[in-house]
Design an enzyme around this catalytic site. Structure first.
Site, PDB file in Angstrom:
ATOM      1  N   ARG A 228       0.832  -1.203   0.000  1.00  0.00           N
ATOM      2  CA  ARG A 228       0.000   0.000   0.000  1.00  0.00           C
ATOM      3  C   ARG A 228       0.870   1.257   0.000  1.00  0.00           C
ATOM      4  O   ARG A 228       0.569   2.235  -0.696  1.00  0.00           O
ATOM      5  CB  ARG A 228      -0.928   0.000   1.212  1.00  0.00           C
ATOM      6  CG  ARG A 228      -2.085  -0.984   1.097  1.00  0.00           C
ATOM      7  CD  ARG A 228      -2.700  -1.298   2.455  1.00  0.00           C
ATOM      8  NE  ARG A 228      -3.879  -2.153   2.348  1.00  0.00           N
ATOM      9  CZ  ARG A 228      -3.854  -3.458   2.126  1.00  0.00           C
ATOM     10  NH1 ARG A 228      -2.677  -4.062   1.978  1.00  0.00           N
ATOM     11  NH2 ARG A 228      -4.976  -4.161   2.050  1.00  0.00           N
TER      12      ARG A 228
ATOM     13  N   ARG B 256      -5.457 -17.035 -10.111  1.00  0.00           N
ATOM     14  CA  ARG B 256      -6.207 -16.303  -9.084  1.00  0.00           C
ATOM     15  C   ARG B 256      -7.081 -15.227  -9.733  1.00  0.00           C
ATOM     16  O   ARG B 256      -6.659 -14.543 -10.658  1.00  0.00           O
ATOM     17  CB  ARG B 256      -5.254 -15.699  -8.057  1.00  0.00           C
ATOM     18  CG  ARG B 256      -4.458 -16.751  -7.314  1.00  0.00           C
ATOM     19  CD  ARG B 256      -3.511 -16.151  -6.303  1.00  0.00           C
ATOM     20  NE  ARG B 256      -4.224 -15.516  -5.200  1.00  0.00           N
ATOM     21  CZ  ARG B 256      -3.615 -14.934  -4.170  1.00  0.00           C
ATOM     22  NH1 ARG B 256      -2.285 -14.883  -4.128  1.00  0.00           N
ATOM     23  NH2 ARG B 256      -4.310 -14.391  -3.206  1.00  0.00           N
TER      24      ARG B 256
ATOM     25  N   GLN C 180      -8.691  -7.038  -1.343  1.00  0.00           N
ATOM     26  CA  GLN C 180      -7.752  -6.294  -2.188  1.00  0.00           C
ATOM     27  C   GLN C 180      -8.460  -5.578  -3.334  1.00  0.00           C
ATOM     28  O   GLN C 180      -7.986  -4.541  -3.804  1.00  0.00           O
ATOM     29  CB  GLN C 180      -6.669  -7.218  -2.736  1.00  0.00           C
ATOM     30  CG  GLN C 180      -5.669  -7.667  -1.688  1.00  0.00           C
ATOM     31  CD  GLN C 180      -4.634  -8.617  -2.235  1.00  0.00           C
ATOM     32  OE1 GLN C 180      -4.606  -8.913  -3.425  1.00  0.00           O
ATOM     33  NE2 GLN C 180      -3.774  -9.125  -1.366  1.00  0.00           N
TER      34      GLN C 180
ATOM     35  N   SER D  46     -12.102 -10.215   5.155  1.00  0.00           N
ATOM     36  CA  SER D  46     -10.848  -9.646   5.681  1.00  0.00           C
ATOM     37  C   SER D  46     -10.954  -8.141   5.897  1.00  0.00           C
ATOM     38  O   SER D  46     -10.089  -7.358   5.503  1.00  0.00           O
ATOM     39  CB  SER D  46      -9.678  -9.980   4.740  1.00  0.00           C
ATOM     40  OG  SER D  46      -9.537 -11.365   4.578  1.00  0.00           O
TER      41      SER D  46
ATOM     42  N   ASP E 123      -5.667 -15.247   6.766  1.00  0.00           N
ATOM     43  CA  ASP E 123      -4.289 -15.608   6.432  1.00  0.00           C
ATOM     44  C   ASP E 123      -3.633 -16.421   7.539  1.00  0.00           C
ATOM     45  O   ASP E 123      -2.620 -17.092   7.303  1.00  0.00           O
ATOM     46  CB  ASP E 123      -3.455 -14.351   6.147  1.00  0.00           C
ATOM     47  CG  ASP E 123      -3.560 -13.906   4.694  1.00  0.00           C
ATOM     48  OD1 ASP E 123      -4.119 -14.656   3.877  1.00  0.00           O
ATOM     49  OD2 ASP E 123      -3.084 -12.801   4.383  1.00  0.00           O
TER      50      ASP E 123
ATOM     51  N   LYS F  55      -6.481 -18.407  -2.588  1.00  0.00           N
ATOM     52  CA  LYS F  55      -5.206 -17.757  -2.287  1.00  0.00           C
ATOM     53  C   LYS F  55      -4.129 -18.356  -3.208  1.00  0.00           C
ATOM     54  O   LYS F  55      -4.422 -18.801  -4.304  1.00  0.00           O
ATOM     55  CB  LYS F  55      -4.863 -17.951  -0.806  1.00  0.00           C
ATOM     56  CG  LYS F  55      -5.855 -17.304   0.150  1.00  0.00           C
ATOM     57  CD  LYS F  55      -5.716 -15.796   0.162  1.00  0.00           C
ATOM     58  CE  LYS F  55      -6.555 -15.161   1.261  1.00  0.00           C
ATOM     59  NZ  LYS F  55      -6.351 -13.701   1.339  1.00  0.00           N
TER      60      LYS F  55
ATOM     61  N   ARG G 250      -5.917 -23.190   0.270  1.00  0.00           N
ATOM     62  CA  ARG G 250      -5.261 -23.432   1.552  1.00  0.00           C
ATOM     63  C   ARG G 250      -6.069 -24.337   2.468  1.00  0.00           C
ATOM     64  O   ARG G 250      -5.483 -25.101   3.263  1.00  0.00           O
ATOM     65  CB  ARG G 250      -4.973 -22.092   2.255  1.00  0.00           C
ATOM     66  CG  ARG G 250      -3.837 -21.325   1.625  1.00  0.00           C
ATOM     67  CD  ARG G 250      -3.574 -20.010   2.323  1.00  0.00           C
ATOM     68  NE  ARG G 250      -2.433 -19.337   1.706  1.00  0.00           N
ATOM     69  CZ  ARG G 250      -2.177 -18.042   1.816  1.00  0.00           C
ATOM     70  NH1 ARG G 250      -2.990 -17.271   2.525  1.00  0.00           N
ATOM     71  NH2 ARG G 250      -1.117 -17.518   1.224  1.00  0.00           N
TER      72      ARG G 250
ATOM     73  N   ARG H 232       2.760 -19.700   3.094  1.00  0.00           N
ATOM     74  CA  ARG H 232       2.076 -19.857   4.383  1.00  0.00           C
ATOM     75  C   ARG H 232       1.919 -21.324   4.782  1.00  0.00           C
ATOM     76  O   ARG H 232       1.873 -21.645   5.972  1.00  0.00           O
ATOM     77  CB  ARG H 232       0.733 -19.139   4.359  1.00  0.00           C
ATOM     78  CG  ARG H 232       0.880 -17.646   4.095  1.00  0.00           C
ATOM     79  CD  ARG H 232      -0.091 -16.772   4.851  1.00  0.00           C
ATOM     80  NE  ARG H 232       0.140 -15.362   4.524  1.00  0.00           N
ATOM     81  CZ  ARG H 232       1.065 -14.606   5.080  1.00  0.00           C
ATOM     82  NH1 ARG H 232       1.856 -15.117   6.011  1.00  0.00           N
ATOM     83  NH2 ARG H 232       1.216 -13.339   4.726  1.00  0.00           N
TER      84      ARG H 232
END
Length: 415
Positions: A15, A109, A157, A182, A300, A327, A331, A372
């Site tokens: 950002r 994605r 996002q 989120s 996340d 993601k 996940r 992750r």
């Protein structure tokens, strides 16, 4: 007490790079994250003609409110979702022809909600292959602004990219959001926009949450980057699991990042947690209890919890995490499959996973090149020696030095 220095936040660094590039003047970013994702973002800005001077701990960005300095460019976004979503949005506010592509992983994605919104605002944007996916080309001629409705139920996002764009439009933006996942990440965006001179009005209405973003641009800032709270979750989980104590400096009660709320999950499971003004400490205090928890706003960190769940005294059920399926990999299923390979009983649904207590056996973790997944199951290895990874190096996406830092922690604890 063991203190761990965590690299800068990926979310804040991305950002800050957008805001600095768009602002009038020269912005200084202090302690930004240097990783594959942020290097890709910087490289993309460089390709678009923005000037960035970097030292080890400080980046200086010369802003261009009028947009990219070059009339045409081809930008490769690597695996970075923020790069792939933010840079086309930034370029749309300029004038020129800009093509964006990404890795095979990022091509899978979705970006459709964002690109539909940009088209509604009059942006000439064309997908070259699958609709709603990279690669894409933006033929930019500035953005008028106006009103639009957005579904941000897959990724916050999309909303962040449009909020960041708002001050660069001629008339500003009024965005009605019907669904949002989120949500704390939007808090980060709004706080950072405020630091760069823009105040966004936010209100709830029967139609959804409405964000009013004024035109007028940004002003440069001197901006510190706080440590990455998602990355810190692995070290907090390690302390809770191993019965040790860890402190992360720079993350405290005033932190921007919602993922620090992961420590509240650990507290509910029985860990001792102390969130101070500028640091957070977690200590293991006996066995961890089972839990049912909604992780929609901190998704996340879902893999972090999944990776320690077998060691709880009761089932661990994680709910409302459908967005984790889109993601770097799916996940939710990646965690389930790896836990099953270690002999753990797992059930999954569309947006939930439930993990039963058990004793994991060593296995090679299938990472799907997802940083992750690696960092989460590294925590499992504290109680299950012999775990290996098919792609341990994919941690370079957000924390190139993760394995060294985690090894130092284990050595300090004598594990």
């Amino acid at each position: 007490m063991t203190a761990v220095e965590i690299p800068g936040s990926k979310s804040i660094t991305a950002r800050a790079l957008f805001l600095a590039a768009a602002a009038e003047g020269v912005t200084t970013l202090r302690r930004p994250l240097s990783s594959d994702d942020t290097e890709g973002f910087v490289q993309g800005l460089d390709t678009l003609g923005y000037r960035i001077e970097r030292t080890a701990d400080t980046w200086r960005v010369e802003g261009r409110p009028s947009g990219p300095a070059v009339p045409d460019a081809e930008v490769y976004c690597r695996d970075g979702a923020t790069t792939a979503r933010f840079l086309p949005t930034l370029a749309a506010a300029g004038r020129g022809t800009y093509r964006f592509d990404a890795s095979a992983q990022m091509r899978r994605r979705p970006v459709a909600p964002l690109t539909r919104a940009l088209r509604e605002l009059g942006v000439d944007l064309r997908h070259e292959g699958a609709e709603g996916h990279h690669p894409l080309t933006v033929v930019a001629d500035g953005v008028r602004g106006g009103e639009l409705t957005l579904d941000a139920g897959q990724s916050s996002q999309y909303l962040t990219a449009l909020l960041l764009l708002g001050p660069l439009t001629r008339d500003g933006l009024r965005i009605t959001v019907t669904r949002l996942v989120s949500a704390p990440y939007i808090g980060i965006t709004l706080a950072m926009m405020r630091d760069f001179g823009v105040e966004v009005k936010r209100e709830r209405t029967p139609a959804g949450e409405v964000f009013e973003v004024p035109a007028g641009g940004y002003r440069a800032a001197d901006h510190p980057i706080e440590p990455d709270a998602s990355t810190a979750s692995y070290f907090f989980a390690a302390a809770a699991l191993a019965g040790r104590e860890v402190t992360v400096p720079g993350l405290g009660r005033n932190a921007l990042q919602g993922d620090l709320r992961f420590v509240d999950v650990l507290r509910r499971m029985g860990a001792r947690v102390d969130v101070g003004g500028d640091r957070t400490t977690v200590a293991g205090d006996g066995p961890l209890g089972g839990i049912t928890v909604n992780m929609r706003d901190v998704s996340d960190t879902m893999p972090t919890l999944a990776a320690i769940a077998p060691f709880a005294t009761g089932p661990v059920r994680i709910e409302d995490v459908h967005n984790t399926r889109v993601k770097e990999c799916d996940r939710l299923e990646a965690c389930a499959d790896n836990l099953r390979a270690m002999g753990i009983t797992v059930a999954t649904g569309d947006d939930w996973i439930e993990i039963r207590p058990g004793t994991p056996r060593p296995a090679e973790i299938t990472t799907h090149s997802d940083h992750r997944i690696v960092m989460s199951f590294a925590v499992t290895s504290l109680r299950t020696p012999g775990i290996t990874f098919d792609d341990p190096g994919c941690v370079r996406k957000t924390f190139p030095g993760f394995h060294e830092a985690f090894a130092e922690l284990r050595a300090a604890w004598g594990i």
